[in-house]
Design an enzyme around this catalytic site. Structure first.
Site, PDB file in Angstrom:
ATOM      1  N   GLY A 267      64.917  69.330  56.807  1.00  0.00           N
ATOM      2  CA  GLY A 267      64.894  68.999  55.146  1.00  0.00           C
ATOM      3  C   GLY A 267      63.616  67.801  55.640  1.00  0.00           C
ATOM      4  N   LYS A 268      64.382  66.490  56.260  1.00  0.00           N
ATOM      5  CA  LYS A 268      63.275  65.442  55.652  1.00  0.00           C
ATOM      6  C   LYS A 268      61.851  65.658  56.434  1.00  0.00           C
ATOM      7  CE  LYS A 268      67.538  63.352  55.155  1.00  0.00           C
ATOM      8  NZ  LYS A 268      68.427  64.575  56.063  1.00  0.00           N
ATOM      9  N   ASP A 313      66.489  64.246  73.394  1.00  0.00           N
ATOM     10  CA  ASP A 313      67.328  63.388  73.206  1.00  0.00           C
ATOM     11  C   ASP A 313      67.106  62.105  72.103  1.00  0.00           C
ATOM     12  OD1 ASP A 313      69.881  62.235  73.439  1.00  0.00           O
ATOM     13  OD2 ASP A 313      70.669  62.939  75.074  1.00  0.00           O
ATOM     14  N   CYS A 384      74.366  61.540  56.105  1.00  0.00           N
ATOM     15  CA  CYS A 384      75.166  62.249  54.913  1.00  0.00           C
ATOM     16  C   CYS A 384      77.441  61.775  54.878  1.00  0.00           C
ATOM     17  CB  CYS A 384      75.565  63.826  55.096  1.00  0.00           C
ATOM     18  SG  CYS A 384      76.198  64.087  56.294  1.00  0.00           S
TER      19      CYS A 384
END
Length: 452
Positions: A267-268, A313, A384
């Site tokens: 999304g970002k 990673d 979040c």
């Protein structure tokens, strides 16, 4: 409805016994049963999500009326009882008799004919006496009361109360239980906001304005997201407004190089690509092939030509990128306590030790990825969650140990959103207090004389 309840039972058992993530199990089931009528899909979704998010209160009720405590019941019977109590207490449109009868049918069908009397007796007793349930006293047992009433583990209630006042905590807990609309972001390189609205409304989707982001809509009333023309045409991405703030506060300029180190589902990265208007380059990375494929699917659907997806990673330094990035997005693995209203099993799986381990992992990743920044390059750090160990304490650690400094962004904040600490370079958004998920964002600059 009988088949729908059977599917709900399978979903709850999958989550209870196999510890699979609830949102993934439910979405997979809905994808596999696209032929279901809209009302049945809605019933299935509400029954599964509601049973999970109210599980502590449901178990508390069952234990008042059952001689066999809920955690000693067989998994199938436990799930059937929980589903039944959720319908009795929270779904008034379902007759009590139907709830009890369908629960008995489920028990028989799953080979527990000898326990149908037990199931029937417990549910009918609860149906008759729901208004007689004795809850913990708010004054004498405030933690226990909040835990039971809002179905939040007691240790998490205590953690929240150690950081926020009781009124704020209760607002957050209440928000986690509210039905959420779907928040979407318009991909403006693929069409205007008005074009997106018209397309959605032509398919009977209810479209409302976002709370504070100009490119956001809140939608509801749709049946299946992937049936929407606008979705297939790449005109929008599902994304909470709190997450959209990252690109806005980063304020990217055309031609920049942006690296998103933990990108899935993208999304970002996609928002950054949109803000760059197809110029520059966004490197969207994540740990596994599976996550990279999720990002790539969205990149392809949104037709983003300036996004490159890579498996990497974030803990391992990529020497080829040292000093190259104008902006690094570090939306790092976290406890997810800010999005418990969307991912309902987070609260049951979170642990104190787990949060501490995540905080260590975040520091490990941050110490690596800041090396990708040019002098004066910008790091957008976000999570979040709503816990200080994963948020402001990590920012303070970076400022002290990694030659990073906070950058105020008050002038970049949406007009409808005011958070005092924006002028200092970070914000903590709280569900129930702000009109979005719980989310933390900090903007830091690599000092020009920093050497790594």
């Amino acid at each position: 409805m009988s088949q729908t309840r059977e599917l709900a039972l399978d979903i709850l058992l999958d989550i209870d016994k196999k510890k699979n993530l609830s949102h993934l199990v439910l979405s997979d089931t809905l994808r596999n049963y696209q032929f279901m009528e809209k009302k049945d899909r809605a019933f299935l979704t509400r029954l599964c999500q509601g049973t999970l998010e109210n599980q502590i209160q449901i178990d508390y009720i069952i234990d008042q009326f059952s001689k066999v405590k809920i955690h000693k019941c067989k998994p199938v019977i436990r799930a059937i009882l929980r589903m039944g109590v959720y319908q009795l207490k929270f779904m008034n449109q379902v007759p009590d008799s139907a709830v009890c009868n369908e629960a008995v049918k489920l028990a028989k069908k799953r080979g527990f004919r000898n326990l149908t009397g037990f199931v029937n007796g417990v549910l009918r007793n609860i149906a008759r006496n729901l208004d007689q349930v004795i809850y913990p006293d708010q004054e004498k047992e405030p933690v226990r009361y909040l835990s039971v009433w809002y179905s939040m583990p007691e240790w998490l209630v205590k953690e929240f109360l150690s950081e926020y006042d009781k009124t704020t905590v209760e607002k957050m807990l209440e928000s986690f239980l509210e039905v959420k609309e779907t928040s979407i972001r318009a991909q403006l390189t693929n069409g205007t906001m008005e074009e997106l609205r018209r397309s959605l409304e032509a398919q009977q989707v209810v479209v409302g304005k976002g709370a504070f982001m100009k490119e956001a809509f809140r939608i509801s009333g749709y049946n299946y997201l992937e049936d929407l023309d606008a979705f297939c045409e790449g005109k929008f991405q599902v994304q909470d407004e709190s997450s959209m703030l990252v690109a806005q506060l980063a304020d990217p300029k055309e031609g920049m190089l942006v690296i998103d180190v933990c990108s899935a589902p993208g999304g970002k990265s996609l928002h950054m690509a949109d803000r760059l208007k197809g110029t520059g380059r966004v490197i969207a990375r994540d740990l596994t092939e599976y996550k990279a494929e999720l990002i790539q699917e969205n990149v392809n659907r949104l037709k983003c030509t300036n996004v490159k997806v890579q498996v990497a990673d974030a803990r391992i330094l990529d020497e080829e990128l040292i000093g190259k990035a104008d902006i690094v997005i570090a939306d790092l693995p976290c406890s997810g306590l800010g999005i418990m209203g969307r991912k309902r099993d987070i609260k049951y799986n979170a642990t104190k030790d787990g949060i501490l381990e995540l905080s260590k992992l975040q520091k490990q990743i941050l110490s690596v990825v800041i090396q990708y920044l040019k002098p004066n390059g910008i790091l957008m750090y976000s999570t979040c969650t709503i816990r200080k160990e994963e948020n402001i304490e990590n920012v303070q650690w970076m400022s002290k140990n990694l030659d990073m400094e906070l950058v105020g962004f008050e002038e970049l904040m949406p007009d409808q959103l005011t958070v005092e600490t924006a002028e200092e370079g970070y914000i903590q958004l709280l569900p129930g207090v702000h009109p979005c998920d719980g989310f933390f964002i900090a903007k830091l600059r690599r000092k020009s004389n920093a050497g790594y």
